[in-house]
Design an enzyme around this catalytic site. Structure first.
Site, short mmCIF file in Angstrom:
data_model
loop_
_atom_site.label_atom_id
_atom_site.label_comp_id
_atom_site.label_asym_id
_atom_site.label_seq_id
_atom_site.Cartn_x
_atom_site.Cartn_y
_atom_site.Cartn_z
N HIS A 40 0.83 -1.14 0.05
CA HIS A 40 -0.05 -0.03 0.16
C HIS A 40 0.81 1.18 0.14
O HIS A 40 0.62 2.21 -0.76
CB HIS A 40 -0.85 0.01 1.19
CG HIS A 40 -1.84 -0.92 1.34
ND1 HIS A 40 -2.05 -1.99 2.43
CD2 HIS A 40 -2.83 -1.44 0.68
CE1 HIS A 40 -2.92 -2.76 2.20
NE2 HIS A 40 -3.63 -2.43 1.15
N GLY A 150 -3.17 -1.60 -7.17
CA GLY A 150 -2.03 -2.47 -7.25
C GLY A 150 -2.39 -3.78 -8.10
O GLY A 150 -3.57 -3.98 -8.49
N GLU A 151 -1.51 -3.97 -9.09
CA GLU A 151 -1.47 -5.05 -9.97
C GLU A 151 -1.67 -6.51 -9.28
O GLU A 151 -2.08 -7.22 -10.25
CB GLU A 151 -0.01 -5.03 -10.81
CG GLU A 151 -0.16 -4.13 -12.11
CD GLU A 151 1.01 -4.02 -12.74
OE1 GLU A 151 1.69 -5.27 -12.60
OE2 GLU A 151 1.19 -3.27 -13.86
N SER A 188 0.16 -9.04 0.96
CA SER A 188 -1.58 -8.88 1.09
C SER A 188 -1.86 -8.85 2.62
O SER A 188 -1.08 -9.51 3.49
CB SER A 188 -1.74 -10.11 0.76
OG SER A 188 -3.23 -10.45 1.02
#
Ligand code: PAF
Length: 283
Positions: A40, A150-151, A188
Site C-alpha cells: 500500500h 495494485g496489479e 497482502s
C-alpha cells in the site's frame, strides 16, 4: 512526521480537495481497506510522485465480502495505518463509517460484465459489484486526477479501468506493480492469517506463476502449462485451487496459445487463507 488528518465525511473530503484545487494542486487517491503494508505504501509513494496531494481512503467495504468471507475478521488498525501513512507523506486519510458510504435506502450498484465472468468472478459472487460500486463512489466523492491500484488485484484493476471509461469519470487509473517479499510472496493483508508452516509454502505460488509465464513465453499451451503448475501447487501443500489460468491481458478471457500480451493468474488456498497472485506474460 505528524499523522495525516482523518476525515470521516464526504463533505470534509470534498472541502479539503476543493482547497487544494483552488491552489491548482493535483490530487491522487489511493483506495484501501486499511491493514496497510509496504505494498500500500508503494501506492502512496507513487501517488506522491505523480500528484501534489495524496489522499488515502480506508474503508472495509462490506458489499465486496461474501456471506462466508472474512468481513468481521478483516484486520482493522486505523492508528497504526495513520502512523505508517505519516512516513510516506500522505496528505489526508478518508475513513468513513458504513452509514456514510451506504446510507439507509441506497439501492444503486455498479456492474461490470465480461471482465468479471472469469478468474475470481465465479468464486466470489457479488465481489466485483461491491468493488465497482465503492470505487465509483470514492472516485466521484474525491474526483482525483489519478487513482492508484495494485496489479496484485489485476482483475480488479481491469474492472476499475473499464468502469472509469464507461461512466466517463474524469480520472487516470494507474496500475502499480506488485510489491513482494524477498522470497516472492506478494504482500497482502491476508498474509497475516498464515501459520508459520503455511507461510513457508506460500512463495510456491509466485514460483509456479513465474514458471507458467516462462512456459507460455517459450511457446507452450495453456493446458499443459497450467496442468504442470497445478501439480506443483498441490505437491507443495496447497489445499485447494480456485483457478490457475492464462488469460488475455486486456479482456481477461482464457487463451490457449500466446498471440497477444497475457497474464497468468491464480487463486489458491492454504488452509483457511485464500491467496491470489498474477504475472505478465510478454508477447
Ligand atoms: O483492493 C482493495 O483494497 C479494495 O478492493 C478497494 C479497491 C479499496 C475497494 O474496496
Amino acid at each position: 512526521m505528524a499523522s495525516p488528518p482523518i476525515m470521516r465525511t464526504i463533505a470534509d473530503l470534498r472541502s479539503a480537495v476543493a482547497l487544494w484545487r483552488r491552489a491548482e494542486e493535483s490530487v491522487g487517491l489511493v483506495p484501501t481497506m486499511g491493514a496497510l503494508h509496504d505494498g500500500h505504501l508503494s501506492l502512496v509513494k507513487r501517488a506522491r510522485q505523480q500528484c501534489r496531494r495524496a489522499v488515502v481512503s480506508i474503508f472495509v467495504n462490506p458489499t465486496q465480502f461474501g456471506p462466508n468471507e472474512d468481513f468481521q475478521l478483516y484486520p482493522r488498525d486505523l492508528d497504526g495505518d495513520a502512523a505508517k501513512l505519516a512516513t510516506v507523506g500522505a496528505d489526508a486519510i478518508f475513513a468513513p463509517q458504513v452509514a456514510e458510504m451506504y446510507p439507509e435506502g441506497a439501492v444503486t450498484a455498479v456492474t461490470v460484465s465480461g471482465l468479471t465472468e472469469g478468474l475470481c468472478g465465479p468464486f466470489r459472487p457479488g465481489h466485483f459489484q461491491g468493488v465497482a460500486t465503492i470505487v465509483t463512489k470514492l472516485l466521484l466523492q474525491c474526483l482525483p486526477d489519478a487513482g492508484f491500484f495494485g496489479e496484485k488485484d489485476y482483475q480488479q484493476l481491469q474492472v476499475i479501468r473499464q468502469l472509469a471509461r464507461d461512466l466517463d469519470i474524469p480520472v487516470r487509473i494507474e496500475g502499480v506493480p506488485t510489491f513482494r517479499e524477498s522470497d516472492g510472496l506478494a504482500l497482502s493483508s491476508r498474509n497475516a492469517y498464515l501459520t508459520p508452516a503455511e507461510r513457508a509454502i506460500a512463495p510456491t505460488l509466485h514460483r509456479v506463476l513465474r514458471q507458467a509465464a516462462a512456459d507460455m513465453e517459450a511457446g507452450g499451451t495453456a493446458s499443459a502449462t497450467t496442468d504442470r503448475g497445478k501439480r506443483e501447487l498441490f505437491g507443495a501443500g496447497f489445499s485447494r485451487l480456485d483457478y490457475l489460468d492464462v488469460v488475455d491481458a486486456v479482456t481477461l478471457k482464457k487463451i490457449e496459445r500466446l498471440e497477444r500480451p497475457a497474464r497468468v493468474a491464480a487463486a489458491a488456498w492454504l488452509g483457511k487463507t485464500r491467496l491470489i497472485d498474477n504475472l505478465p506474460v510478454a508477447f
